[in-house]
Design an enzyme around this catalytic site. Structure first.
Site, PDB file in Angstrom:
ATOM      1  N   CYS A  20      69.862   8.385  41.582  1.00  0.00           N
ATOM      2  CA  CYS A  20      69.129   8.081  40.553  1.00  0.00           C
ATOM      3  C   CYS A  20      70.260   7.651  39.612  1.00  0.00           C
ATOM      4  O   CYS A  20      71.316   7.956  39.520  1.00  0.00           O
ATOM      5  CB  CYS A  20      68.262   8.896  39.846  1.00  0.00           C
ATOM      6  SG  CYS A  20      66.927   9.690  41.039  1.00  0.00           S
ATOM      7  N   GLY A  49      69.091   2.954  42.187  1.00  0.00           N
ATOM      8  CA  GLY A  49      67.455   3.329  42.240  1.00  0.00           C
ATOM      9  C   GLY A  49      66.747   1.947  42.293  1.00  0.00           C
ATOM     10  O   GLY A  49      66.800   1.437  41.228  1.00  0.00           O
ATOM     11  N   ASN A 123      69.421  13.214  37.332  1.00  0.00           N
ATOM     12  CA  ASN A 123      69.753  12.699  38.719  1.00  0.00           C
ATOM     13  C   ASN A 123      70.219  13.871  39.386  1.00  0.00           C
ATOM     14  O   ASN A 123      71.339  14.474  38.807  1.00  0.00           O
ATOM     15  CB  ASN A 123      70.822  11.647  38.547  1.00  0.00           C
ATOM     16  CG  ASN A 123      71.686  11.333  39.583  1.00  0.00           C
ATOM     17  OD1 ASN A 123      71.047  11.379  40.838  1.00  0.00           O
ATOM     18  ND2 ASN A 123      72.827  10.861  39.642  1.00  0.00           N
ATOM     19  N   GLY A 124      69.832  14.191  40.502  1.00  0.00           N
ATOM     20  CA  GLY A 124      70.333  15.276  41.350  1.00  0.00           C
ATOM     21  C   GLY A 124      69.192  15.922  42.158  1.00  0.00           C
ATOM     22  O   GLY A 124      68.189  15.436  42.387  1.00  0.00           O
ATOM     23  N   TYR A 279      80.448   5.549  48.410  1.00  0.00           N
ATOM     24  CA  TYR A 279      79.272   4.541  48.616  1.00  0.00           C
ATOM     25  C   TYR A 279      78.381   4.102  47.340  1.00  0.00           C
ATOM     26  O   TYR A 279      77.910   2.932  47.097  1.00  0.00           O
ATOM     27  CB  TYR A 279      78.455   5.107  49.744  1.00  0.00           C
ATOM     28  CG  TYR A 279      76.918   4.522  49.976  1.00  0.00           C
ATOM     29  CD1 TYR A 279      76.908   3.062  50.472  1.00  0.00           C
ATOM     30  CD2 TYR A 279      76.121   5.158  49.267  1.00  0.00           C
ATOM     31  CE1 TYR A 279      75.613   2.643  50.442  1.00  0.00           C
ATOM     32  CE2 TYR A 279      74.572   4.510  49.621  1.00  0.00           C
ATOM     33  CZ  TYR A 279      74.444   3.241  50.056  1.00  0.00           C
ATOM     34  OH  TYR A 279      73.550   2.649  50.089  1.00  0.00           O
TER      35      TYR A 279
END
Length: 557
Positions: A20, A49, A123-124, A279
């Site tokens: 995210c 996202g 995020n996580g 990435y």
């Protein structure tokens, strides 16, 4: 023998992710609205996202305004919805696709009205959600309405603030509440939150696995605006300067009167996720003092040496280096230069193909590759090619791309990966498949090559990958490399937990969840049109938009 070297560092063979992007903005001028700038910032981290997005702002007298829905930033936000998001501060979120969570109730930010009015985006991934949910139910008596860790984190934070029993809280209370949260929660989390009429807050897990940072911008009145974001590109594009990463275990409180920072967690091993550099992150971002672009250049250099060594051992040569758009270009160019080989663009990407949010089956993934990429016979015919992937996960899309190269005349295809073999599950926010679905699981390098149809596979070594990133910031002594090693820096990850998460991630499970969601969605739409209760709805029935607590301005005429 002559061979073509094809560099494949694409978004096609990378993992299905729940990564995210988070963003917070506070403007010094109370007469300006933050929403349009938050929207622009979210578009800059759209790569983190593309399934859902949302913005909540805070306006006059601490009132929150919300707009969130499934879809990309450009689809969800228009001039009308932005104009309804009043207030000089706000937070935003973009979410990557997850199976079975496609109702608007899962979109972030999340909101609780008590205490004080709080919204949060995250995020996580937490690794002990079950015990935390039990605590919320039995002790805190707080209802968790979705399956999102973000809502859980928000309610833990809110419950800790509630314990103060104060009519009005101060910064010390907030730091104490976040410190207690960090003792309660295990896993990876980078969060941005907003307290009604107070300010915006950022905090990061004690291991610093997920990224978040902040920057400021001087205004014409000599005051300062502040931004918080997952990546530095948001600050760069918005004219902000002095980017600082939030430290592991640190909390930051930003109000119109200034910034306060405090480390609120016990010292832990700093281990940012190395996959951010391989990435996920944009190449023009800087994370924890490391240029993503420079790190990928270094990966290309290191991989070139490994390729050279293996090719000599095998008695092979290469004709040309070809990247697969888009991620691989940086590493591909450096690799080609290091090996003194021609660099060519052999794949053309269709940028206007429709999005595929959830690809639960291998056939869907193969079809998606063919829709998005076209191999030019001019660059492949009669040549032999090396594919260098950012990583090889399931191997399904790598196999399809290899076949595409052969279909247009490539004699042989060698595959090289910028990352080592992925043989373990990710538990920190990347929704990788179960271990048995990973092509490298239980296979040798030769067996991987056979499985994906390559003539040879060459993997970057883990020491070389780590060195490629660490050389740009030697103060980072450790990275999270759990997908390669099976070692989880937070602890608390055992075989039972891995088996549990894998049971939720397998292809056949995701296919079933998507089917059930679509059926439930159809049922609810029929019921809503008839003003009857929706039976079997995949989420709370709270009007057509599935959101709870705040009015949602999405698609309000």
């Amino acid at each position: 023998m002559n061979f073509v070297l094809l560099l494949l560092c694409t978004h096609y063979s990378a993992p299905t992710a729940v990564m995210c992007g988070i963003l917070g903005l506070l403007l010094s001028d109370s007469g300006r609205d933050a929403a349009s700038e938050i929207c622009e910032g979210l578009s800059l981290i759209q790569h983190r996202g593309q399934d859902a997005c949302g913005i909540v702002t805070c306006g006059h007298k601490g009132r929150f305004y919300q707009c969130k829905a499934n879809g990309m930033v450009r689809d969800v936000f228009d001039d009308i919805s932005i104009s309804r998001l009043a207030g000089e501060m706000g937070i935003g979120h973009v979410r990557y696709p997850t199976a079975g969570s496609s109702n608007h109730a899962e979109a972030q930010p999340f909101y609780v009205n008590s205490p004080y009015g709080i919204v949060l985006a995250h995020n996580g991934n937490l690794i002990q959600s079950d015990s935390l949910l039990q605590f919320m139910d039995a002790v805190a008596h707080r209802h968790i309405n979705t399956s999102s860790d973000s809502e859980l984190l928000l309610n833990i934070f809110a419950n800790n603030l509630q314990q103060t029993g104060k009519f009005r809280i101060n910064e010390d209370d907030i730091f104490t509440a976040i410190g207690k949260l960090m003792k309660q929660c295990k896993g990876a989390y980078a969060c941005v939150a907003m307290l009604a009429g107070f300010g915006i807050i950022a905090f990061r897990d004690p291991n610093g696995i997920r990224p978040v940072g902040m920057a400021s911008r001087k205004t014409s009145s000599e005051r300062r605006d502040y931004v918080i974001a997952s990546e530095s590109i948001v600050a760069d594009a918005g004219g902000f300067s002095d980017w600082e990463d939030v430290k592991p275990g640190e909390a930051v409180i930003i109000t119109r009167t200034g910034v306060s920072k405090r480390c609120v967690a016990e010292p832990a091993t700093f281990a940012p996720d190395i996959f951010e550099y391989v990435y996920f992150a944009r190449p023009d971002s800087v994370l924890d003092g490391v240029s993503v672009y420079r790190s990928r250049m270094a990966m290309g250099d290191a991989l070139a040496e490994e390729v050279r060594k293996v090719l000599v051992t095998k008695g092979l040569t290469v004709d040309v280096v070809i990247p697969v758009p888009d991620t691989s270009r940086v590493a591909a160019l450096n690799l080609a230069q290091r090996l003194q080989l021609p660099y060519r663009e052999g794949f053309i990407k269709n940028r206007y193909v429709g999005r595929t949010f959830i690809m639960p089956g291998q056939q869907m993934r193969r079809k998606n590759v063919r829709k998005k990429l076209n191999a030019m016979a001019l660059e492949f015919s009669g040549k032999n090619v090396l594919l260098v992937d950012d990583s090889i996960v399931r191997g399904t899309t790598s196999k399809e791309i290899i076949q595409m190269a052969k279909d247009v005349g490539a004699k042989k295809v060698i595959v090289a990966s910028c990352a080592p073999p992925i043989r373990h599950s990710n538990v920190y926010g990347i929704d990788m498949p179960s271990r048995t679905e990973l092509v490298a699981y239980g296979r040798t390098t030769e067996e991987i090559a056979e499985a994906i149809g390559a003539d040879l596979v060459i993997f970057q070594t883990l020491p070389d990958l780590v060195a490629s990133v660490r050389q740009l910031n030697p103060s980072i002594e450790t990275f999270d490399c759990s997908v390669f090693t099976g070692e989880y820096v937070t602890g608390g990850v055992d075989e039972a937990y891995l088996t549990h998460i894998e049971s939720l991630r397998a292809d056949h499970v995701k296919s079933k969840l998507v089917k059930e969601h679509n059926e439930a969605k159809d049922s609810k739409e029929i019921a809503f049109r008839g003003r009857a209760p929706a039976i079997g709805s995949s989420g709370p029935v709270n009007g057509a938009d599935d959101t709870v607590g705040l009015h949602n301005t999405w698609h309000v005429s």
